[in-house]
Enzyme design. Structure first.
Site, PDB file in Angstrom:
ATOM      1  N   GLU A  96       0.851  -1.101  -0.046  1.00 30.36           N
ATOM      2  CA  GLU A  96       0.471   0.080   0.203  1.00 30.36           C
ATOM      3  C   GLU A  96       0.835   0.968   0.217  1.00 30.36           C
ATOM      4  OE1 GLU A  96      -4.325   1.294   1.953  1.00 30.36           O
ATOM      5  OE2 GLU A  96      -3.350  -0.795   2.618  1.00 30.36           O
ATOM      6  N   GLU A 140      -2.301   0.998  13.087  1.00 30.89           N
ATOM      7  CA  GLU A 140      -3.448   1.133  12.570  1.00 30.89           C
ATOM      8  C   GLU A 140      -4.835   0.936  13.169  1.00 30.89           C
ATOM      9  OE1 GLU A 140      -4.818   0.152   8.449  1.00 30.89           O
ATOM     10  OE2 GLU A 140      -3.271  -1.324   8.978  1.00 30.89           O
TER      11      GLU A 140
END
Length: 929
Positions: free
Chosen positions: A506, A783
């Site tokens: 990502e 996260e």
């Protein structure tokens, strides 16, 4: 003789007194001159219309500035009296930051010199500053004579992960001769890909992954290097290593962006002035030679690098090398619709070397090493090997309970480097065209007879090259670890653009993550230029959409046709934060039309109900304990329609404020009215007459948004605050918020006076809380609130990074309210020093920040039943100092009973606190608890 001696001594005393008196009259010159977003004497500067800033020296003589004068010239000798480009004359103004250049038009390559002086509060002029300079780069595509140059590597049809096309790294060179010694030389260079450049066998710079990442279909950044010392009369060689990087790698997701993964190309122009007065220009063109038979066999942002020492080419980057067996290159013209622009923030560099490494396990020919810090960058390995063997280097953020490697959360990113040995012995290897996010490293394939040692591995930390700007520390170890985790997470994810994560497939510039962390980032690091550069990329990607849509990520490689609330609002929120923290109004000017277009996008999505947009939203991303009935649990329980409406109102409100700053009175009124209309719709649609969220499943964030974004009527706000407190109590005083709710929770509780409650939440040890991850061994922000546990290992969700920065937004409240240092006026021209101690958890805390006017700090401690507060207020500012204990009658200032004077004015006092207006200086306050 005695009389003569007395007379002589008297004359000496009079002379010395006169000298000292004159010395006291001299006003010290300004210091720390900078250009635009903090640049100091830059070569290859991007802006022909810069702004100028300076700091007043710290001195008892100097409290403020009453006037200034800037002089700008084409040569140093013309300053200060004969400035030929601009003389501002004496300007009666306190402004010492971001003064706009108003002189003659400047052009590419021009070197410009400048000085500044000021008049202090007593109208006494300072000495002129040191002479500073800036040299402009190539500002226009027409300045380039070079062509895009490289080999056709697409034809090799090398397929990697998911059949993505990969390109062999290229080795490109050009030999040339210079007729005489060199007076000056500039290398202007960029790439479609990433490069490392050499002159006569020497590295031109220590930059990493140059030139960085922009929306390549709009703008490619160029770099300028002063290479005068690397050239010589006679034969020379310019040599470049070139790899895919972001431009031609699979990070572009196969969306046919950027010329459908066309082969990487280099563009360079070496301009030389010789001693005989002549000029010579060497450009990238068809005369260059190249090969792909070099040691770097493959290189990928996601997947790592393959290096085969058997392909090393001795002396290939020197003038003596014979490249006649190399291939001819391809060339292509510079496109008119893609801007070649000087890089406007600092490139990535090697920043720290981690040496404190330990061996976790050794099994047969495989060893695992712990860096003791989740980091971003590359390893340096020094490993014994046998000829022909392959060293395999893998990376992981955390190990499983049995110390085995875990890479599932890297998803399809192979994140693996390989080194093939060409001889027996110790090899040293540092990957060049990739980067990894990791704390643990696994080596396999080394000499089986060797005993692994911790010294085999070092960690080279890499991030964009910015300086430390602020500090925070306290008496609590875990709070200090939280600060460390915040700052590591910021550095790790500021890799040329603000990324969401550094390890998996990502590593993208998500706008929602960026907008929540900007204030914390700007406090901790000098990221002014970093953010404004990214905002330019945002505006470029936004321009692809006629309806004003701001993409989820910037640079936009997803090419999604939706805009998301709380994410796209970065185009309004981030400029506003930059302005308030730095005082730079140009960021508002540059982003104003973009912000208006984004609000227009909201308006275009209103269909059935007035002011309620129906559009995409990621919700309160990763809210803990989402309803099991939700199909998309990552988005939390706060409905997207509520979030859409809240941010629609918020962006309209901010544009009204921005319009006020810019003097656009019609827009100020127009957007203020729009904000009030949307806020009214928000309250009526989502909350009942008792201020309660109408949805059955209550959420902390629904109340937080309404309260913080000022979307309630006063009486409703009070009711909503009580419902919020109830929700927090129902969560056993834990967090119930995701990416959008978490950053505003401490601000709302602060405004409500619920300081002790905020401390209680902050210092919670169990999930979900900030300390939970620390208790599980975190060295960066995560996260998810529960990304990993020592007992259960990794969260089973595939999307699970141990290095994200969004939840680090608590850092803003830590330095503004725990340490007590905040800006009350744009750029800290007025400062609030108002610590809010809680003795249950802390006995001391301090913060400092390099404001545009100088260093400010607030440091408090509690000892022997006394509260002590040390304060530093820089010249050109003032501060409201809130002392939270005692009253004016038992307040000491610098050891004496407090009395008002020209520097300290009492604003208010009661039994619990004292507020003082303080002028620049250093103060110590003390009071009894």
């Amino acid at each position: 003789m005695i009389q003569k001696s007395i007379l002589f001594n008297f004359c000496v005393v009079v002379f010395l007194v006169t000298i000292l008196s004159c010395a006291q009259e001299i006003v010290e010159k300004p210091q720390e001159l900078t250009l635009s977003e903090g640049f100091k004497n830059p070569t290859g500067f991007y802006n022909a219309k810069p702004t100028f800033s300076w700091k007043l020296p710290v001195s008892e003589q100097i409290k403020s500035q009453s006037a200034y004068q800037i002089v700008v010239a084409s040569s140093k000798e013309l300053l200060p009296d004969n400035a030929d480009l601009w003389d501002s004359k004496k300007q009666k103004s306190t402004q010492s930051t971001f003064v706009k250049y108003q002189g003659k038009a400047l052009k590419s390559r021009q070197k410009v010199y400048w000085q500044v002086r000021y008049w202090n509060q007593d109208e006494k002029a300072s000495d002129w500053s040191e002479t500073n300079y800036f040299e402009l780069g190539l500002l226009n595509n027409s300045d380039w004579q070079a062509q895009w140059t490289g080999l056709d590597t697409a034809k090799d049809s090398i397929k990697g992960v998911r059949k993505f096309l990969m390109h062999r790294p290229q080795y490109l060179r050009k030999g040339f001769e210079l007729a005489s010694d060199v007076v000056s030389a500039r290398l202007y260079i960029t790439a479609k890909g990433v490069f490392d450049v050499h002159l006569n066998g020497k590295d031109v710079s220590d930059d990493v992954m140059t030139p960085g990442w922009t929306p390549y279909n709009h703008r490619i950044e160029t770099l300028t290097y002063d290479v005068t010392e690397l050239l010589q009369a006679g034969k020379n060689a310019l040599a470049v290593e070139l790899a895919s990087g972001w431009h031609s790698g699979r990070i572009s997701r196969g969306r046919a962006l950027y010329e459908n993964f066309a082969s990487p190309k280099i563009l360079c122009q070496l301009e030389v002035v010789l001693k005989d007065g002549s000029k010579q220009t060497i450009v990238s063109d068809e005369s260059w030679r190249g090969t792909t038979n070099g040691p770097i066999r493959l290189a990928s942002v996601y997947d790592g690098e393959v290096y085969d020492a058997n392909f090393e080419i001795p002396n290939w980057n020197t003038a003596a090398f014979d490249d006649s067996n190399w291939k001819s290159v391809e060339v292509e013209a510079i496109a008119k619709d893609v801007k070649l622009a000087q890089k406007r923030h600092h490139i990535v560099k090697n920043q720290i070397v981690l040496n404190d490494v330990e061996i976790v396990s050794v099994k047969e020919n495989t060893s695992v090493f712990n860096m003791k810090q989740n980091m971003v960058g590359v390893p340096r390995v020094k490993v014994p090997m046998k000829k022909g063997d392959t060293l395999k280097i893998r990376f992981s953020e955390m190990l499983l309970k049995d110390n085995t490697f875990y890479t599932k959360n890297y998803r399809s990113a192979k994140s693996t480097d390989y080194y093939v040995a060409a001889k027996d012995g110790v090899v040293e290897y540092v990957p060049k065209f990739t980067f990894h996010g990791f704390q643990f490293l696994e080596l396999s394939g080394y000499d089986k007879n060797a005993k692994p040692e911790a010294s085999w591995v070092q960690g080279i930390v890499q991030h964009s090259n910015f300086e430390k700007n602020g500090t925070f520390t306290s008496s609590h170890d875990k709070l200090n670890q939280l600060q460390s985790n915040i700052t590591w997470g910021l550095r790790d994810n500021f890799f040329d653009v603000p990324t969401d994560c550094p390890q998996r497939d990502e590593r993208l510039g998500w706008t929602g993550d960026a907008q929540v962390i900007a204030p914390t980032a700007l406090f901790n690091y000098s990221t002014h230029a970093f953010w404004t550069a990214w905002l330019q990329s945002l505006r470029e990607n936004q321009s692809e959409h006629k309806n004003g849509l701001v993409p989820f990520i910037v640079p936009d490689v997803l090419q999604n046709k939706n805009g998301g609330s709380g994410w796209g609002d970065a185009c309004v929120i981030v400029p506003w934060d930059i302005y308030n923290i730095t005082g730079d109004v140009t960021v508002l000017e540059d982003s104003y039309e973009s912000a208006k277009k984004w609000v227009g996008y909201y308006q275009s999505k209103v269909r059935k109900k007035p002011y309620i947009p129906i559009m995409h939203s990621f919700g309160d991303w990763l809210q803990p304990y989402p309803s099991k009935s939700l199909k998309k649990g990552n988005r939390g329980d706060t409905p997207k329609e509520l979030i859409n409406t809240a941010y629609f109102a918020h962006s309209a409100h901010l544009i009204s404020k921005i319009a006020g700053v810019l003097g656009k009175t019609d827009d100020e009124k127009k957007y203020a009215a729009l904000y009030k209309a949307v806020a009214n719709a928000f309250e009526n649609e989502f909350f009942d007459e008792n201020g309660k969220f109408k949805q059955e499943r209550q959420t902390q964030t629904s109340y937080l948004l309404g309260i913080y974004l000022e979307l309630f009527q006063p009486e409703t706000k009070l009711k909503a605050q009580n419902h919020l407190l109830e929700e927090i109590k129902n969560a056993d005083y834990h967090l119930g918020t995701g990416f959008l709710g978490t950053p505003i929770l401490p601000k709302v509780l602060d405004d409500m006076g619920e300081i002790d409650l905020m401390y209680k939440i902050l210092f919670k040890e169990t999930y979900p809380s900030w300390f939970y991850s620390i208790n599980q061994g975190a060295t960066t922000m995560w996260e998810r609130w529960n990304s990993f546990s020592k007992e259960g290992g990794y969260n089973s969700q595939s999307m699970n990074s141990l290095n994200h920065y969004a939840y680090g937004a608590i850092g803003q409240w830590m330095y503004e309210r725990i340490a007590g240092l905040a800006s009350l006026a744009p750029g800290y021209q007025k400062i609030r020093i108002a610590p809010l101690p809680n003795t249950e958890f802390l006995t001391s805390a301090s913060a400092s920040v390099k404001t545009p006017y100088g260093k400010a700090s607030s440091s408090w401690k509690i000892e022997n039943d006394s509260f002590k507060l040390d304060v530093v207020i820089p010249p050109g500012t003032s501060a409201e100092v809130h002392i939270p204990y005692g009253n004016k009658d038992n307040l000491l200032e610098n050891g004496s009973i407090f009395t008002e004077n020209s520097n300290l004015k009492l604003m208010s006092s009661d039994d619990n606190s004292v507020i003082i207006l303080a002028e620049p200086g250093t103060y110590n306050f003390q009071t009894k608890l």
